[in-house]
Design an enzyme around this catalytic site. Structure first.
Site, short mmCIF file in Angstrom:
data_model
loop_
_atom_site.label_atom_id
_atom_site.label_comp_id
_atom_site.label_asym_id
_atom_site.label_seq_id
_atom_site.Cartn_x
_atom_site.Cartn_y
_atom_site.Cartn_z
CE LYS A 26 -0.50 7.34 8.92
NZ LYS A 26 -1.57 7.60 7.96
CG ASP A 38 -5.09 9.52 8.38
OD1 ASP A 38 -4.64 10.66 8.19
OD2 ASP A 38 -4.38 8.48 8.28
P1 NAP Z 1 -1.96 0.20 2.17
O1 NAP Z 1 -2.20 -0.07 3.60
O2 NAP Z 1 -0.79 -0.41 1.47
O3 NAP Z 1 -3.30 -0.28 1.39
C1 NAP Z 1 -3.45 -0.20 -0.01
C2 NAP Z 1 -4.74 -0.92 -0.44
O4 NAP Z 1 -4.86 -0.77 -1.87
C3 NAP Z 1 -4.77 -2.42 -0.16
O5 NAP Z 1 -6.10 -2.82 0.11
C4 NAP Z 1 -4.30 -3.00 -1.51
O6 NAP Z 1 -4.75 -4.30 -1.78
C5 NAP Z 1 -4.97 -2.06 -2.47
N1 NAP Z 1 -4.33 -2.03 -3.79
C6 NAP Z 1 -3.03 -1.74 -4.06
N2 NAP Z 1 -2.82 -1.79 -5.40
C7 NAP Z 1 -4.01 -2.17 -5.96
C8 NAP Z 1 -4.43 -2.41 -7.29
N3 NAP Z 1 -3.59 -2.28 -8.33
N4 NAP Z 1 -5.71 -2.78 -7.52
C9 NAP Z 1 -6.59 -2.92 -6.47
N5 NAP Z 1 -6.24 -2.70 -5.18
C10 NAP Z 1 -4.97 -2.33 -4.93
O7 NAP Z 1 -1.85 1.75 1.89
P2 NAP Z 1 -2.58 2.94 2.70
O8 NAP Z 1 -1.75 3.32 3.86
O9 NAP Z 1 -3.99 2.54 2.92
O10 NAP Z 1 -2.45 4.15 1.65
C11 NAP Z 1 -3.10 4.10 0.40
C12 NAP Z 1 -2.91 5.41 -0.34
O11 NAP Z 1 -3.53 6.47 0.36
C13 NAP Z 1 -1.44 5.82 -0.52
O12 NAP Z 1 -1.29 6.31 -1.81
C14 NAP Z 1 -1.26 6.93 0.52
O13 NAP Z 1 -0.27 7.86 0.13
C15 NAP Z 1 -2.63 7.56 0.52
N6 NAP Z 1 -2.98 8.25 1.77
C16 NAP Z 1 -3.39 9.54 1.72
C17 NAP Z 1 -3.76 10.21 2.87
C18 NAP Z 1 -4.22 11.65 2.80
O14 NAP Z 1 -4.17 12.35 3.82
N7 NAP Z 1 -4.67 12.12 1.66
C19 NAP Z 1 -3.70 9.56 4.12
C20 NAP Z 1 -3.27 8.22 4.15
C21 NAP Z 1 -2.91 7.58 2.96
P3 NAP Z 1 -3.86 -5.59 -1.43
O15 NAP Z 1 -3.96 -5.77 0.06
O16 NAP Z 1 -4.52 -6.66 -2.21
O17 NAP Z 1 -2.46 -5.28 -1.88
#
Ligand code: NAP
Length: 278
Positions: free
Chosen positions: A68, A104
């Site tokens: 992405k 998104d």
């Molecule tokens: P990402 O870029 O890896 O970001 C994840 C975020 O969550 C980071 O800020 C990370 O913090 C934080 N995090 C992870 N584990 C944590 C914990 N145990 N406690 C506190 N903070 C935590 O991932 P993303 O692309 O944003 O996606 C996140 C989620 O959204 C995924 O599950 C994805 O499948 C979902 N999603 C859904 C849609 C939809 O259409 N519904 C669209 C996009 C994404 P750190 O930087 O400190 O690790």
């Protein structure tokens, strides 16, 4: 004779993607001569992989992990939404040129609107948990929807600073500030993988949250995450994340296949059942 129109989703791994099932459902429903598949493209093959899609006559494609962000500078043009978010999830190919956008933020807003049409007229102090790629889209969405103060709660405040380039109406807080912030919020959004199947389970204490506040999780596997279960049990209205995935797909489908899928609440429920039964 009308030509078969082709689109797909690219990523690695890709077999988990729900997009082929969703787009194929709409292709069938709208009676279009088209196809939508999934193509595994490794990071080091990204440029060549996109070139191949152009040469094969694809109308465009969706993008998932891990491309992405890295695809953005490889495209011929990228709109302002994608530039602000710093990532593309939808590409349209026209005359062998690639045009990228990010839907998104649109998907997030539409998923709230369909359940709570008047929510954005009274939005106050939304809280976003997490500051990753999806959080950037949610910040953009809430800022465009009129939120004057957005609170982002993270475990590493330094990492979240780049979100400030999306809007000035942003405050970044450490995780232990959450209980104080909750009492002022009309919306709580989880964008971290907390609660996702197979990920660590972290309990989020909602005791300070107003019962009027809306709680939404963009994680959709499981549909009712532990956060949504807790919120629902204490009387908050909850919205799951599968609707966001469904709505974000609409603009791409319309650009590639020339018809816009219309979704009302019963249709959304049906689509969720189809996707959740994978
Ligand atoms: P990402 O870029 O890896 O970001 C994840 C975020 O969550 C980071 O800020 C990370 O913090 C934080 N995090 C992870 N584990 C944590 C914990 N145990 N406690 C506190 N903070 C935590 O991932 P993303 O692309 O944003 O996606 C996140 C989620 O959204 C995924 O599950 C994805 O499948 C979902 N999603 C859904 C849609 C939809 O259409 N519904 C669209 C996009 C994404 P750190 O930087 O400190 O690790």
């Amino acid at each position: 004779m009308t030509q078969m129109k082709k689109a797909c989703v690219i990523g690695s791994p890709i077999s988990h993607s729900l997009s082929p099932r969703l787009h194929s459902y709409w292709i069938k429903k709208t009676n279009i001569k088209g196809s939508y598949g999934a193509r595994e493209i490794l990071p080091e093959q990204l440029q060549a992989g996109v070139k191949s899609l152009i040469n094969e006559g694809f109308e465009g494609f969706n993008i998932t992990i891990p491309h992405k962000e890295t695809l953005l500078p490889l495209l011929d043009a990228v709109d302002d939404v994608a530039k602000h978010i710093g990532a593309v999830n939808t590409v349209v190919i026209r005359n062998a040129k690639t045009y990228g956008t990010n839907t998104d933020a649109f998907g997030f807003i539409e998923n709230i609107k369909i359940h709570t049409p008047d929510y954005f007229s009274k939005i106050t102090n939304p809280i976003i948990l997490g500051a990753g790629g999806a959080a950037r889209a949610v910040v953009k969405a809430l800022s465009d929807a009129g939120a004057r103060s957005i609170d982002v709660v993270v475990r590493d405040t330094k990492k979240a600073e780049s979100l400030g380039s999306i809007t000035g109406n942003l405050n970044i807080h450490a995780w232990d500030s959450l209980p104080i912030l909750l009492s002022q919020a009309s919306l709580l959004v989880n964008t971290t993988p907390i609660g996702m199947q197979g990920k660590e389970s972290v309990t989020i204490d909602l005791s300070g949250l107003s019962k009027e506040a809306l709680v939404t999780d963009i994680v959709y596997n499981p549909l009712m995450t532990p956060l949504l279960q807790t919120a629902s049990q204490r009387g908050n209205k909850v919205i799951d994340g599968l609707g966001m995935l469904i709505f974000q797909a609409i603009p791409g489908f319309e650009s590639w296949f020339g018809k816009r899928p219309e979704i009302d609440l019963p249709e959304l429920q049906q689509l969720k059942q189809i996707l959740a039964s994978v």
